[in-house]
Design an enzyme around this catalytic site. Structure first.
Site, PDB file in Angstrom:
ATOM      1  N   ASP A  49      45.973 -40.713  16.414  1.00  0.00           N
ATOM      2  CA  ASP A  49      45.100 -40.020  15.011  1.00  0.00           C
ATOM      3  C   ASP A  49      44.372 -39.307  15.799  1.00  0.00           C
ATOM      4  O   ASP A  49      43.678 -39.294  16.580  1.00  0.00           O
ATOM      5  CB  ASP A  49      44.809 -40.617  13.889  1.00  0.00           C
ATOM      6  N   SER A  50      44.759 -37.545  15.734  1.00  0.00           N
ATOM      7  CA  SER A  50      43.839 -36.907  15.714  1.00  0.00           C
ATOM      8  C   SER A  50      42.990 -35.430  15.144  1.00  0.00           C
ATOM      9  O   SER A  50      44.098 -34.915  14.041  1.00  0.00           O
ATOM     10  CB  SER A  50      44.649 -35.853  17.017  1.00  0.00           C
ATOM     11  N   GLY A 135      48.205 -25.919  15.100  1.00  0.00           N
ATOM     12  CA  GLY A 135      47.138 -25.983  13.958  1.00  0.00           C
ATOM     13  C   GLY A 135      46.260 -25.341  14.534  1.00  0.00           C
ATOM     14  O   GLY A 135      46.396 -24.230  14.447  1.00  0.00           O
ATOM     15  N   HIS A 162      43.370 -33.210  24.415  1.00  0.00           N
ATOM     16  CA  HIS A 162      42.652 -34.485  24.219  1.00  0.00           C
ATOM     17  C   HIS A 162      43.597 -35.858  24.121  1.00  0.00           C
ATOM     18  O   HIS A 162      43.704 -36.818  24.347  1.00  0.00           O
ATOM     19  CB  HIS A 162      42.305 -34.471  22.765  1.00  0.00           C
ATOM     20  N   ARG A 163      44.740 -35.304  23.535  1.00  0.00           N
ATOM     21  CA  ARG A 163      46.185 -36.219  23.144  1.00  0.00           C
ATOM     22  C   ARG A 163      46.488 -36.304  24.654  1.00  0.00           C
ATOM     23  O   ARG A 163      47.412 -36.949  25.127  1.00  0.00           O
ATOM     24  CB  ARG A 163      47.403 -35.663  22.458  1.00  0.00           C
TER      25      ARG A 163
END
Length: 176
Positions: A49-50, A135, A162-163
């Site tokens: 979840d991001s 996004g 981040h991912r």
């Protein structure tokens, strides 16, 4: 714990039905999704979840990033709402980060899931720049590269995002 080579299969390919993200944190939502995928597939599962966390907005949109403007997945509306909400925020207070929580479970009821969280520091820009990504990428300024996330190549982004950082850390953890 798994050893050796991993084969990753998407939830879509496994015909796993999505589950509502009812958690109050990125970790809770990732855990809900991983347990659901494992329960439906009968296999170990990985889910994330991001979202984007904006300091001037007390962490919003946070876990609601994909539906910030109302409709889930409307990138244009979400980006526009964030720009509008940040319009009066001074440049020095536009700090933000993309956040990712990745959860790996051996089975649906795994009592010891592997949980990895990583962030990617940046700032919210005043207008959209760049064509890559999705996004909030066009309004997320990456100070280390002096450009918007949407101006980075996929290879660059996969290394510093981040991912990307969360997946790298998960692979290290799985090798243990």
């Amino acid at each position: 714990m798994l050893t050796g080579i991993y084969q990753v299969v998407s939830m879509r390919d496994m015909q796993v039905e999505e589950v509502p993200e009812t958690g109050l944190t990125f970790v809770e939502n990732a855990l809900i999704k991983a347990r659901n995928a494992s329960a439906q597939s009968g296999l170990p599962a990985l889910a994330d979840d991001s979202g984007i966390v904006v300091d001037a907005l007390n962490g919003a949109p946070g876990i609601y990033s994909a539906r910030f403007a109302g409709d889930h997945g409307d990138d244009e509306a979400n980006t526009q709402k964030l720009l509008e909400d940040m319009a009066q925020v001074p440049d020095a207070q536009r700090t933000a980060r993309f956040w990712c929580a990745i959860v790996y479970v051996e089975h649906a009821n795994d009592p010891t899931p592997i949980i990895i969280q990583r962030g990617w520091e940046g700032e919210i820009m005043r207008e959209k720049v760049g064509e890559n990504g999705f996004g909030y990428d066009p309004i997320f300024y990456v100070p280390t590269h002096k450009k918007a996330s949407a101006e980075l190549s996929a290879e660059q982004k996969n290394t510093i995002s981040h991912r990307g950082k969360a997946l790298q850390a998960l692979l290290v953890e799985l090798k243990k």
